[in-house]
Design a protein around this motif. Structure first.
Motif, PDB file in Angstrom:
ATOM      1  N   ASN A  63       0.870  -1.183   0.000  1.00 24.77           N
ATOM      2  CA  ASN A  63       0.000   0.000   0.000  1.00 24.77           C
ATOM      3  C   ASN A  63       0.902   1.227   0.000  1.00 24.77           C
ATOM      4  N   HIS A  64       1.034   1.858  -1.152  1.00 31.71           N
ATOM      5  CA  HIS A  64       1.982   2.960  -1.281  1.00 31.71           C
ATOM      6  C   HIS A  64       1.528   4.220  -0.553  1.00 31.71           C
ATOM      7  N   SER A  65       0.235   4.344  -0.296  1.00 34.94           N
ATOM      8  CA  SER A  65      -0.246   5.523   0.419  1.00 34.94           C
ATOM      9  C   SER A  65       0.104   5.470   1.896  1.00 34.94           C
ATOM     10  N   THR A  66       0.199   4.229   2.453  1.00 41.80           N
ATOM     11  CA  THR A  66       0.545   4.073   3.868  1.00 41.80           C
ATOM     12  C   THR A  66       1.917   3.452   4.070  1.00 41.80           C
ATOM     13  N   ASN A  67       2.585   3.051   2.969  1.00 41.52           N
ATOM     14  CA  ASN A  67       3.885   2.373   3.039  1.00 41.52           C
ATOM     15  C   ASN A  67       3.813   1.128   3.917  1.00 41.52           C
ATOM     16  N   SER A  68       2.716   0.388   3.808  1.00 46.84           N
ATOM     17  CA  SER A  68       2.551  -0.828   4.596  1.00 46.84           C
ATOM     18  C   SER A  68       2.428  -2.033   3.673  1.00 46.84           C
ATOM     19  N   ALA A  69       3.011  -3.160   4.104  1.00 49.12           N
ATOM     20  CA  ALA A  69       2.973  -4.403   3.329  1.00 49.12           C
ATOM     21  C   ALA A  69       1.908  -5.331   3.903  1.00 49.12           C
ATOM     22  N   ASN A  70       1.187  -6.019   3.026  1.00 47.97           N
ATOM     23  CA  ASN A  70       0.165  -6.968   3.447  1.00 47.97           C
ATOM     24  C   ASN A  70       0.402  -8.322   2.787  1.00 47.97           C
ATOM     25  N   LEU A  71       0.343  -9.389   3.586  1.00 46.47           N
ATOM     26  CA  LEU A  71       0.450 -10.740   3.053  1.00 46.47           C
ATOM     27  C   LEU A  71      -0.942 -11.163   2.600  1.00 46.47           C
ATOM     28  N   ASP A  72      -1.128 -11.335   1.287  1.00 50.46           N
ATOM     29  CA  ASP A  72      -2.456 -11.564   0.728  1.00 50.46           C
ATOM     30  C   ASP A  72      -3.110 -12.822   1.274  1.00 50.46           C
ATOM     31  N   PHE A  73      -2.320 -13.862   1.566  1.00 52.41           N
ATOM     32  CA  PHE A  73      -2.846 -15.138   2.040  1.00 52.41           C
ATOM     33  C   PHE A  73      -3.665 -14.957   3.312  1.00 52.41           C
ATOM     34  N   PHE A  74      -3.253 -14.013   4.169  1.00 57.67           N
ATOM     35  CA  PHE A  74      -3.964 -13.725   5.410  1.00 57.67           C
ATOM     36  C   PHE A  74      -4.766 -12.432   5.329  1.00 57.67           C
ATOM     37  N   GLY A  75      -4.462 -11.595   4.342  1.00 57.91           N
ATOM     38  CA  GLY A  75      -5.125 -10.296   4.261  1.00 57.91           C
ATOM     39  C   GLY A  75      -4.751  -9.404   5.425  1.00 57.91           C
ATOM     40  N   SER A  76      -3.505  -9.516   5.894  1.00 62.05           N
ATOM     41  CA  SER A  76      -3.076  -8.812   7.100  1.00 62.05           C
ATOM     42  C   SER A  76      -1.717  -8.160   6.908  1.00 62.05           C
ATOM     43  N   GLN A  77      -1.468  -7.140   7.714  1.00 59.66           N
ATOM     44  CA  GLN A  77      -0.221  -6.390   7.614  1.00 59.66           C
ATOM     45  C   GLN A  77       0.971  -7.218   8.072  1.00 59.66           C
ATOM     46  N   VAL A  78       2.073  -7.075   7.350  1.00 59.44           N
ATOM     47  CA  VAL A  78       3.331  -7.738   7.684  1.00 59.44           C
ATOM     48  C   VAL A  78       4.295  -6.707   8.255  1.00 59.44           C
TER      49      VAL A  78
END
Length: 268
Positions: A63-78
């Motif tokens: 997510n470039h607007s928040t500079n946060s990474a998400n693992l799609d398999f869990f749909g959660s922030q890494v």
């Protein structure tokens, strides 16, 4: 500075730049793949974008607007990815609704199944219960043993009971909760109040956990014979999940990424 010394310094600086460039691009299978999102480094087999990860379990969205990474398999922030585990914000805060007769959690049990590719490592996570007159324990789905979080567990149930069914002090408390979190976790936002769960929506929260990851669902003994064996040259296979899965690591004397061609390089 003398011309010869200047030349040596330029060559030395160029070498440092080349090594740095090599270290960062070697994280990914494709040098055109993005290898970082915010402060989180994304090493292959994880990856951002098509053809940048091993399979869908390792797909990451940035997510470039928040500079946060998400693992799609869990749909959660890494928060972090290492060569053995991921630190991810994934475990939901679950409510305790006791059966007034038996004193048992009315859910009966909560079953957690993440494996064999993602496993709860022993001594890295904790079971948390926020309640009065309650206790909780984990049952290994394979062995049926009662336990704390053991090594290599990926399929288990959580059971919660009342300690004192006579007084039933928990009947009027709708804010009792339980969840699993990494052992370093010290609480949610300081403004959160488990005594006022309706207002603070605590059951919409997720707790961070640490999961070990693996790339194949078989033992090292069988992995090299299977299609899609993930360990590249100059690397060794390492059993995970009690032999139910495996990871790779560079051989002694080599460093780098064991999942990409020529990823493990001699450090001499």
């Amino acid at each position: 500075m003398a011309p010869q010394r200047m030349l040596v310094w330029i060559m030395y600086s160029a070498l440092l730049f080349a090594l740095h460039f090599q270290d960062t691009t070697a994280l990914t299978k494709n040098p055109h793949c993005q290898n970082k999102c915010g402060d989180v480094i994304i090493p292959y087999p994880f990856g951002i974008g098509e053809k940048c990860y091993l399979d869908e379990r390792f797909a990451v969205t940035c997510n470039h607007s928040t500079n946060s990474a998400n693992l799609d398999f869990f749909g959660s922030q890494v928060f972090n990815i290492s060569d053995t585990d991921v630190h991810i914000n994934v475990f939901p805060v679950l409510p305790l609704k006791f059966n007034k007769t038996s004193g048992e959690n009315s859910f009966g049990y909560i079953r957690v199944r993440y494996g064999p590719y993602f496993i709860f490592p022993r001594a890295r996570n904790k079971l948390v219960v926020v309640a009065c007159d309650a206790y909780a324990y984990i049952v290994d789905s394979k062995t049926k043993n009662l336990t704390s979080i053991p090594k290599d567990i990926s399929d288990f149930t959580i059971r919660v009971h009342s300690i004192n069914t006579d007084k039933k002090s928990w009947e009027s408390d709708d804010c009792n909760a339980f969840f699993i979190a990494d052992k370093e976790f010290d609480g949610f936002d300081k403004s959160s109040n488990f005594s006022n769960c309706g207002k603070d929506d605590i059951f919409e929260y997720s707790a961070p956990v640490i999961l070990e990851w693996a790339v194949g669902n078989t033992s090292c003994k069988n992995a090299s014979k299977t299609k899609g064996y993930a360990c590249r040259e100059n690397s060794d296979c390492v059993d995970a999940a009690g032999g139910g899965a495996y990871r790779c690591r560079c051989k002694r004397g080599y460093e780098g990424n064991p999942y990409i061609e020529q990823g493990c390089k001699g450090n001499a």
